[in-house]
Design a protein around this motif. Sequence first.
Motif, PDB file in Angstrom:
ATOM      1  N   LEU A  29       9.563 -20.389  -6.489  1.00  0.00           N
ATOM      2  CA  LEU A  29      10.411 -19.367  -5.877  1.00  0.00           C
ATOM      3  C   LEU A  29      10.320 -19.361  -4.358  1.00  0.00           C
ATOM      4  CD1 LEU A  29       9.629 -16.407  -8.338  1.00  0.00           C
ATOM      5  CD2 LEU A  29      11.373 -18.170  -8.586  1.00  0.00           C
ATOM      6  N   ILE A  30       9.619 -20.338  -3.793  1.00  0.00           N
ATOM      7  CA  ILE A  30       9.489 -20.447  -2.341  1.00  0.00           C
ATOM      8  C   ILE A  30      10.103 -21.772  -1.903  1.00  0.00           C
ATOM      9  CG2 ILE A  30       7.865 -20.738  -0.425  1.00  0.00           C
ATOM     10  CD1 ILE A  30       6.048 -18.754  -1.767  1.00  0.00           C
ATOM     11  N   THR A  31      10.898 -21.716  -0.850  1.00  0.00           N
ATOM     12  CA  THR A  31      11.503 -22.917  -0.276  1.00  0.00           C
ATOM     13  C   THR A  31      10.862 -23.169   1.083  1.00  0.00           C
ATOM     14  OG1 THR A  31      13.595 -22.295  -1.314  1.00  0.00           O
ATOM     15  CG2 THR A  31      13.702 -23.980   0.367  1.00  0.00           C
ATOM     16  N   CYS A  32      10.585 -24.431   1.362  1.00  0.00           N
ATOM     17  CA  CYS A  32       9.953 -24.777   2.636  1.00  0.00           C
ATOM     18  C   CYS A  32      10.720 -25.901   3.328  1.00  0.00           C
ATOM     19  CB  CYS A  32       8.519 -25.239   2.408  1.00  0.00           C
ATOM     20  SG  CYS A  32       7.408 -23.921   1.897  1.00  0.00           S
ATOM     21  N   ALA A  33      10.546 -25.975   4.612  1.00  0.00           N
ATOM     22  CA  ALA A  33      11.057 -27.085   5.419  1.00  0.00           C
ATOM     23  C   ALA A  33      10.007 -27.370   6.484  1.00  0.00           C
ATOM     24  CB  ALA A  33      12.388 -26.710   6.060  1.00  0.00           C
ATOM     25  N   ASP A  34       9.602 -28.621   6.579  1.00  0.00           N
ATOM     26  CA  ASP A  34       8.578 -29.041   7.549  1.00  0.00           C
ATOM     27  C   ASP A  34       7.294 -28.220   7.424  1.00  0.00           C
ATOM     28  OD1 ASP A  34      10.314 -30.973   8.619  1.00  0.00           O
ATOM     29  OD2 ASP A  34      11.226 -29.467   9.949  1.00  0.00           O
ATOM     30  N   GLY A  35       6.933 -27.879   6.174  1.00  0.00           N
ATOM     31  CA  GLY A  35       5.693 -27.146   5.922  1.00  0.00           C
ATOM     32  C   GLY A  35       5.767 -25.657   6.234  1.00  0.00           C
ATOM     33  N   LEU A  36       6.964 -25.137   6.569  1.00  0.00           N
ATOM     34  CA  LEU A  36       7.123 -23.714   6.884  1.00  0.00           C
ATOM     35  C   LEU A  36       7.990 -23.033   5.813  1.00  0.00           C
ATOM     36  CD1 LEU A  36       7.884 -24.135  10.686  1.00  0.00           C
ATOM     37  CD2 LEU A  36       5.706 -23.437   9.659  1.00  0.00           C
ATOM     38  N   VAL A  37       7.615 -21.813   5.433  1.00  0.00           N
ATOM     39  CA  VAL A  37       8.373 -21.074   4.421  1.00  0.00           C
ATOM     40  C   VAL A  37       9.709 -20.644   5.022  1.00  0.00           C
ATOM     41  CG1 VAL A  37       8.408 -19.019   2.940  1.00  0.00           C
ATOM     42  CG2 VAL A  37       6.267 -20.260   3.297  1.00  0.00           C
ATOM     43  N   THR A  38      10.799 -21.127   4.403  1.00  0.00           N
ATOM     44  CA  THR A  38      12.139 -20.796   4.894  1.00  0.00           C
ATOM     45  C   THR A  38      12.951 -19.975   3.898  1.00  0.00           C
ATOM     46  OG1 THR A  38      13.010 -22.893   4.052  1.00  0.00           O
ATOM     47  CG2 THR A  38      12.265 -22.847   6.357  1.00  0.00           C
ATOM     48  N   GLY A  39      12.468 -19.904   2.662  1.00  0.00           N
ATOM     49  CA  GLY A  39      13.219 -19.157   1.665  1.00  0.00           C
ATOM     50  C   GLY A  39      12.330 -18.521   0.630  1.00  0.00           C
ATOM     51  N   LEU A  40      12.733 -17.318   0.214  1.00  0.00           N
ATOM     52  CA  LEU A  40      12.045 -16.597  -0.855  1.00  0.00           C
ATOM     53  C   LEU A  40      13.132 -16.158  -1.821  1.00  0.00           C
ATOM     54  CD1 LEU A  40       9.615 -15.164  -2.138  1.00  0.00           C
ATOM     55  CD2 LEU A  40      10.016 -13.270  -0.566  1.00  0.00           C
ATOM     56  N   GLY A  41      13.123 -16.762  -3.011  1.00  0.00           N
ATOM     57  CA  GLY A  41      14.181 -16.461  -3.969  1.00  0.00           C
ATOM     58  C   GLY A  41      13.631 -16.111  -5.331  1.00  0.00           C
ATOM     59  N   ALA A  42      13.759 -14.855  -5.703  1.00  0.00           N
ATOM     60  CA  ALA A  42      13.317 -14.410  -7.029  1.00  0.00           C
ATOM     61  C   ALA A  42      14.361 -13.447  -7.604  1.00  0.00           C
ATOM     62  CB  ALA A  42      11.953 -13.743  -6.933  1.00  0.00           C
ATOM     63  N   PRO A  43      15.613 -13.905  -7.707  1.00  0.00           N
ATOM     64  CA  PRO A  43      16.634 -13.010  -8.254  1.00  0.00           C
ATOM     65  C   PRO A  43      16.506 -12.867  -9.769  1.00  0.00           C
ATOM     66  CG  PRO A  43      17.595 -15.161  -7.796  1.00  0.00           C
ATOM     67  CD  PRO A  43      16.169 -15.198  -7.313  1.00  0.00           C
ATOM     68  N   SER A  44      16.821 -11.698 -10.255  1.00  0.00           N
ATOM     69  CA  SER A  44      16.887 -11.410 -11.697  1.00  0.00           C
ATOM     70  C   SER A  44      15.593 -11.775 -12.422  1.00  0.00           C
ATOM     71  CB  SER A  44      18.061 -12.162 -12.331  1.00  0.00           C
ATOM     72  OG  SER A  44      19.261 -11.847 -11.655  1.00  0.00           O
ATOM     73  N   ARG A  45      14.448 -11.391 -11.861  1.00  0.00           N
ATOM     74  CA  ARG A  45      13.146 -11.696 -12.464  1.00  0.00           C
ATOM     75  C   ARG A  45      12.462 -10.446 -12.999  1.00  0.00           C
ATOM     76  NH1 ARG A  45      12.525 -17.328 -12.795  1.00  0.00           N
ATOM     77  NH2 ARG A  45      13.863 -18.137 -11.168  1.00  0.00           N
ATOM     78  N   ASN A  46      13.154  -9.330 -12.994  1.00  0.00           N
ATOM     79  CA  ASN A  46      12.629  -8.046 -13.490  1.00  0.00           C
ATOM     80  C   ASN A  46      11.395  -7.593 -12.700  1.00  0.00           C
ATOM     81  OD1 ASN A  46      13.030  -5.848 -15.178  1.00  0.00           O
ATOM     82  ND2 ASN A  46      11.579  -6.586 -16.702  1.00  0.00           N
ATOM     83  N   LEU A  47      11.366  -7.945 -11.433  1.00  0.00           N
ATOM     84  CA  LEU A  47      10.259  -7.525 -10.571  1.00  0.00           C
ATOM     85  C   LEU A  47      10.435  -6.052 -10.211  1.00  0.00           C
ATOM     86  CD1 LEU A  47      10.201 -10.567  -8.108  1.00  0.00           C
ATOM     87  CD2 LEU A  47       8.652 -10.150 -10.036  1.00  0.00           C
ATOM     88  N   SER A  48       9.332  -5.350 -10.086  1.00  0.00           N
ATOM     89  CA  SER A  48       9.358  -3.960  -9.622  1.00  0.00           C
ATOM     90  C   SER A  48       8.239  -3.795  -8.604  1.00  0.00           C
ATOM     91  CB  SER A  48       9.228  -2.989 -10.798  1.00  0.00           C
ATOM     92  OG  SER A  48       8.032  -3.216 -11.501  1.00  0.00           O
ATOM     93  N   GLY A  49       7.980  -2.567  -8.206  1.00  0.00           N
ATOM     94  CA  GLY A  49       7.006  -2.337  -7.144  1.00  0.00           C
ATOM     95  C   GLY A  49       7.734  -2.168  -5.827  1.00  0.00           C
TER      96      GLY A  49
END
Length: 194
Positions: A29-49
């Motif tokens: 669920l994490i996207t990186c480019a050149d060793g740096l976090v560029t994306g965080l994608g967790a759609p429709s995963r029933n996450l709460s908090g």
Amino acid sequence: MCIKSLLIDPHEVLNDWDETSMDPCNRPLITCADGLVTGLGAPSRNLSGTLAPSIGNLTNLQLVLLQNNNISGHIPSEIGKLPKLDTLDLSNNKFVGSIPISVSNLRILKYLLETSSPNIKEQKIALAFGSSLGCICLLILGFGFLLRWSQRHAQQIFFDVNEQQHKEVFPRNLKRFRFKELQSASHTISATRT
């Protein structure tokens, strides 16, 4: 890991986020480019908090997709510290309050999909109701003006028709009078002159 610690994950989609691993780019669920976090994608995963304010520390984030979850609380103002953020989708969650003013600092943000908190849903309903009511009022006003115009127009036609009923003086429209009728009319005219 701070982001994970404030999220409730009933389907354990974040279990592979290992605290001992120093490389976040190996996490799902994490996207990186050149060793740096560029994306965080967790759609429709029933996450709460709640969404952790520490998201603002990921200054190379370009994409945050957390739509269709049950995340609640306020959207952290630290989102405004992500200068490279291009897309932010937090729709269909349970956030409260409004989008932080700090989001206006995101100069290259192209897509901001609104949160669907109960307050915002109520605002949408109120906006839809107000717009509908305004349209209905405009329609009624328009019909009123149209009715008034048609009544005035009908009156003008009525008066024009009456004015057209006066006969022009043409030889065919003249009546033949008997001598006695002409004499009587002349006598009446002469009496009114004196």
